[in-house]
Enzyme design. Sequence first.
Site, PDB file in Angstrom:
ATOM      1  N   LYS A 113       0.822  -1.213   0.000  1.00  0.00           N
ATOM      2  CA  LYS A 113       0.000   0.000   0.000  1.00  0.00           C
ATOM      3  C   LYS A 113       0.856   1.263   0.000  1.00  0.00           C
ATOM      4  CE  LYS A 113      -4.239  -2.105   0.950  1.00  0.00           C
ATOM      5  NZ  LYS A 113      -3.868  -3.432   1.467  1.00  0.00           N
TER       6      LYS A 113
HETATM    7  C1  LIG Z   1      -4.540  -4.491   0.985  1.00  0.00           C
HETATM    8  C2  LIG Z   1      -3.835  -5.785   0.922  1.00  0.00           C
HETATM    9  C3  LIG Z   1      -4.264  -6.794   0.060  1.00  0.00           C
HETATM   10  C4  LIG Z   1      -5.509  -6.656  -0.792  1.00  0.00           C
HETATM   11  O1  LIG Z   1      -5.398  -5.667  -1.769  1.00  0.00           O
HETATM   12  P1  LIG Z   1      -6.729  -5.091  -2.484  1.00  0.00           P
HETATM   13  O2  LIG Z   1      -6.250  -3.936  -3.275  1.00  0.00           O
HETATM   14  O3  LIG Z   1      -7.662  -4.707  -1.384  1.00  0.00           O
HETATM   15  O4  LIG Z   1      -7.277  -6.188  -3.317  1.00  0.00           O
HETATM   16  C5  LIG Z   1      -3.516  -7.959   0.011  1.00  0.00           C
HETATM   17  N1  LIG Z   1      -2.427  -8.134   0.787  1.00  0.00           N
HETATM   18  C6  LIG Z   1      -1.984  -7.184   1.630  1.00  0.00           C
HETATM   19  C7  LIG Z   1      -0.785  -7.443   2.471  1.00  0.00           C
HETATM   20  C8  LIG Z   1      -2.669  -5.971   1.719  1.00  0.00           C
HETATM   21  O5  LIG Z   1      -2.227  -5.037   2.549  1.00  0.00           O
END
Ligand SMILES: *Cc1c(COP(=O)(O)O)cnc(C)c1O
Length: 476
Positions: A113
């Site tokens: 993120k």
């Molecule tokens: C947010 C997240 C996901 C999922 O991603 P999306 O964009 O919500 O599909 C998967 N793995 C981790 C470690 C995350 O932080």
Amino acid sequence: MKYISTRGGMAPAPYSAILLEGLATDGGLVVPETVPAVSADEIESWRSLTYPELATEILSRYATDIPRDDLARMCQAAYSAENFQAEEIVPVTPLEPGLSVVGLSEGPTLAFKDMAMQFLGQSLEYVLARSDRALNIVGATSGDTGSAAEYALRGKEGIAVFMLSPQGRMSDFQRAQMYSLTDDNIHNIAIAGVFDDCQNLVKALSGDLEFKRAHDLGTVNSINLGRISAQMVYYFWAWLRMTDDVAADARADFEVSFTVPSGNFGNILSGHLAKNMGLPIRRLVLAANENNVLDEFFRTGLYAPRPAAKTHATSSPSMDISKASNLERFIFDLVGRDPERLAAAWRELDATGRIDFSSEQPRFESEFGFQSGTSTHADRVATIRSVFEASGTLIDPHTADGVKVAREHLEDGVPMLVLETAKPEKFPEIVFEATGERIGLPDHLSDLLDLPQHVTEMDDDERELRDFIAARATRR
Ligand SMILES: *Cc1c(COP(=O)(O)O)cnc(C)c1O
């Protein structure tokens, strides 16, 4: 470039305006009016760019109301050596025959993120200063969104963060990362409920236009289009790195596939958009954990979000989501970008709790390249173990969900790229269970778990949340 709503009820708006918004004013999601096409020659001309330079190229197709020099400066600041541990920002590493890992977790919170959020932090501060506005971010997190947002926005002028997280559903490390921050503009709120309860509270507040305006509310959860646009960059980057060694005359239509550990459908949606722009992507394979509402959708065409009470707490907690907000953007393309059909489908969803696209399901793969699969706790453990035994590499449980599902979708001659969504250091328990290895925190974070934590506990109560925010919102 202007942005419209999937449900057709919003006047077209520029990038810097939609950056500050969550849902569109009509309750739909914001999408680009047209997806900008890039040619094979253009993509090829980007081969020697650094990551921030590539980000500037791609984001300048979307942020057309931000001068290019400003955009370039923000991309350099976001994807800097201070913020990211790997020199190339996103390392692409072979893991086993036919399968490589795209390293998206080199940022301050050790999860993917940061890739979007670091850019969003830069661009939000820029846009707010330009318009003399304040912004109070209200977000919901099941772990990684929250910390990435807080690390991208801590100390930023004119911005405060109110981050809702589900009590007791995050790892010790995730809690420590968020709750240890001492910046005055960061407010952590632990809700008695699951992630979907948190997200529903955020939606209720952003749906109340009066309250939203009075307190300059905005959101940076995964429906934010600024994030989606920044995430497209690494699909291009990964394709370029995979084709560096391909003969020049065979590159233009050289296809690779991606497997994406998914929850809210944000990460993989960026891949869908990159493919629409012209990047040669063969398959976008969605990997789900036991909360496999999206795997069910891609296999059957039936989308039936599950209630919060039926959301399992799993060992890949950032994917514990039973209602995938971003799916609406894919459905919009599926129904030919027809806002009437989309709005009708969502009325049906609201009324009956499900939408049936089974007659369209064959198109998911043939036209859009989507496939999917599910991974369980036992799969995660077995995958972490087998990867460690074969290569000595430790992977995190979300990435393990991706590797498990990717292995089931390998095709001869088509490189498979698994998006690494977090570092294993964030999830030491399952790494120990799988390998017997005790993995500590990286050196620069070694005292994190001992720091005092700052968090407000709250019931799943909209009234209480409103009062809390109204009393602490930042203003200009
Ligand atoms: C947010 C997240 C996901 C999922 O991603 P999306 O964009 O919500 O599909 C998967 N793995 C981790 C470690 C995350 O932080």
